[in-house]
Design a protein around this motif. Sequence first.
Motif, short mmCIF file in Angstrom:
data_model
loop_
_atom_site.label_atom_id
_atom_site.label_comp_id
_atom_site.label_asym_id
_atom_site.label_seq_id
_atom_site.Cartn_x
_atom_site.Cartn_y
_atom_site.Cartn_z
N ALA A 50 -7.15 12.95 24.41
CA ALA A 50 -6.99 14.37 24.12
C ALA A 50 -8.13 14.89 23.23
CB ALA A 50 -5.65 14.62 23.43
N LYS A 51 -8.60 14.05 22.33
CA LYS A 51 -9.71 14.47 21.46
C LYS A 51 -11.06 14.40 22.17
CE LYS A 51 -10.09 13.26 17.14
NZ LYS A 51 -9.99 14.38 16.19
N GLY A 52 -11.10 13.66 23.28
CA GLY A 52 -12.38 13.48 23.98
C GLY A 52 -13.36 12.70 23.13
N ARG A 53 -12.85 11.75 22.35
CA ARG A 53 -13.74 10.95 21.50
C ARG A 53 -14.56 9.99 22.34
NH1 ARG A 53 -11.26 8.84 15.75
NH2 ARG A 53 -11.23 10.90 14.79
N PRO A 54 -15.87 9.98 22.14
CA PRO A 54 -16.72 9.09 22.94
C PRO A 54 -16.67 7.65 22.47
CG PRO A 54 -18.05 10.37 21.42
CD PRO A 54 -16.64 10.84 21.25
N ARG A 55 -15.99 7.37 21.38
CA ARG A 55 -15.87 5.97 20.95
C ARG A 55 -14.53 5.74 20.26
NH1 ARG A 55 -20.11 7.39 16.96
NH2 ARG A 55 -21.56 6.45 18.43
N PHE A 56 -14.14 4.46 20.25
CA PHE A 56 -12.88 4.09 19.61
C PHE A 56 -13.13 3.76 18.16
CE2 PHE A 56 -11.95 2.55 24.04
CZ PHE A 56 -11.11 3.59 24.36
N ASN A 57 -13.13 4.75 17.29
CA ASN A 57 -13.19 4.40 15.87
C ASN A 57 -11.76 4.23 15.36
OD1 ASN A 57 -12.96 7.06 16.38
ND2 ASN A 57 -13.93 7.74 14.51
N PRO A 58 -11.59 3.43 14.31
CA PRO A 58 -10.23 3.14 13.88
C PRO A 58 -9.56 4.38 13.30
CG PRO A 58 -11.84 2.17 12.37
CD PRO A 58 -12.61 2.73 13.51
N LEU A 59 -8.26 4.47 13.51
CA LEU A 59 -7.48 5.63 13.08
C LEU A 59 -6.67 5.28 11.83
CD1 LEU A 59 -6.01 6.60 16.56
CD2 LEU A 59 -8.11 7.43 15.48
N ILE A 60 -6.25 6.28 11.12
CA ILE A 60 -5.38 6.06 9.97
C ILE A 60 -3.94 5.97 10.46
CG2 ILE A 60 -4.53 7.08 7.82
CD1 ILE A 60 -7.32 8.44 7.58
N ALA A 61 -3.24 4.92 9.99
CA ALA A 61 -1.81 4.80 10.30
C ALA A 61 -1.02 5.41 9.16
CB ALA A 61 -1.44 3.33 10.48
N HIS A 62 -0.05 6.24 9.52
CA HIS A 62 0.73 6.97 8.52
C HIS A 62 2.12 6.37 8.41
CE1 HIS A 62 -2.56 9.64 9.55
NE2 HIS A 62 -2.31 10.36 8.48
N VAL A 63 2.57 6.16 7.18
CA VAL A 63 3.85 5.51 6.93
C VAL A 63 4.77 6.45 6.15
CG1 VAL A 63 2.87 3.18 6.95
CG2 VAL A 63 3.00 4.45 4.78
N ALA A 64 6.07 6.09 6.16
CA ALA A 64 7.07 6.94 5.49
C ALA A 64 7.45 6.41 4.12
CB ALA A 64 8.31 7.08 6.36
N GLY A 65 7.18 5.14 3.86
CA GLY A 65 7.59 4.58 2.57
C GLY A 65 6.85 3.29 2.28
N MET A 66 7.02 2.81 1.07
CA MET A 66 6.33 1.59 0.64
C MET A 66 6.80 0.38 1.42
SD MET A 66 3.79 1.64 -1.18
CE MET A 66 2.98 0.08 -1.47
N ASP A 67 8.09 0.35 1.80
CA ASP A 67 8.59 -0.80 2.56
C ASP A 67 7.87 -0.89 3.91
OD1 ASP A 67 9.80 1.63 3.02
OD2 ASP A 67 11.72 0.78 3.65
N MET A 68 7.71 0.24 4.58
CA MET A 68 6.99 0.25 5.86
C MET A 68 5.53 -0.16 5.64
SD MET A 68 6.53 3.39 8.64
CE MET A 68 8.21 3.56 9.20
#
Length: 324
Positions: A50-68
């Motif tokens: 969807a972004k049309g990114r020409p390369r696979f750069n790493p993404l930020i993973a978003h969490v809901a809490g410290m346990d996750m």
Amino acid sequence: MAEILAAGEALERALALLQGGDIVAIPTETVYGLAGDATNGIGVARIFEAKGRPRFNPLIAHVAGMDMAERIAVFDPLSRRLAQAFWPGPLTLVLPQRPGNGIHPLVTAGLDTIALRMPRGFGGGLIAKLGRPLAAPSANSSGRISATTAQAVAADLGARIKLVVDGGATPVGLESTIVKAEGEKLRLLRPGGIAAEEIEAAVGMGLLRGDAAGVEAPGMLASHYAPDAAVRLNAKTVGEGEALLAFGGQRAEGWRHAAAFRNLSASGDLREAASNLFAYMQELDRSGARTIAVETIPFDGLGEAINDRLSRAAAPRDNTQPTT
Ligand code: AMP
Ligand code: MG
């Protein structure tokens, strides 16, 4: 065109899309994010598409809490202190991954570290309800500026996504600050929504700036996973002792004798191929084959990013030079 739903009434629809492996634009306190289930390779591939990114750069993973967060990554004391001080908020920590955490390798571009953040607002509630982390880069086409309103997201990506969750203008309006612990020190990898001085005050020491020699420039990591095996592109034949990374329905000559074999997508689906790329490269590498022969992969859509990654893997090995 994407539906725009107010945050107050969008939770169920957003959840249903994410559970089905689809992507959703969501408000966060930094900028709007284009979110997909970080454990679902097809969902993550859809983000790049969807972004049309020409390369696979790493993404930020978003969490809901410290346990996750602790299930996904291994926290050193300094990083844990920063999380306690600034989460939820616009601070991203780069940490070693915990093995078996379920994060799809396309999220981290095959790295053994992961960038983690706990967002405020709608995203936090959505992640908690989903029970899984969300991978989410900024919700804009590659090369455009980040979107800070739902209308800006819809104008840019509306034809390519189904839902934009409208939480109003994002309060911070800047991407998150990215920090990584290096032993007893902290390095600022990207300035952002939390000032470096605030972080320095919280930990009582200065931040290292710039990239250490051989360390990734964010977005173009020279330290990206590179296989031990040599990589040979556009293979029409498979040589003695070579492993084969195939694509589609037509096989390179001699494929039955390949030392190891994986097909990125038998049906020629580039989204499926993207989601399999890092895992299959690693599996073929582990087979001990001296060379991985790779069949031709088209350049349209996600093919551009797949070919970019493969050509980096095939390039002469000098990981001290950032790739551009
Ligand atoms: P975006 O999601 O578009 O805000 O971009 C995420 C940023 O985090 C990019 O600059 C990435 O290069 C950086 N990043 C993500 N994961 C890592 C990692 N494991 N190590 C270093 N930088 C990372
Ligand atoms: Mg961005």
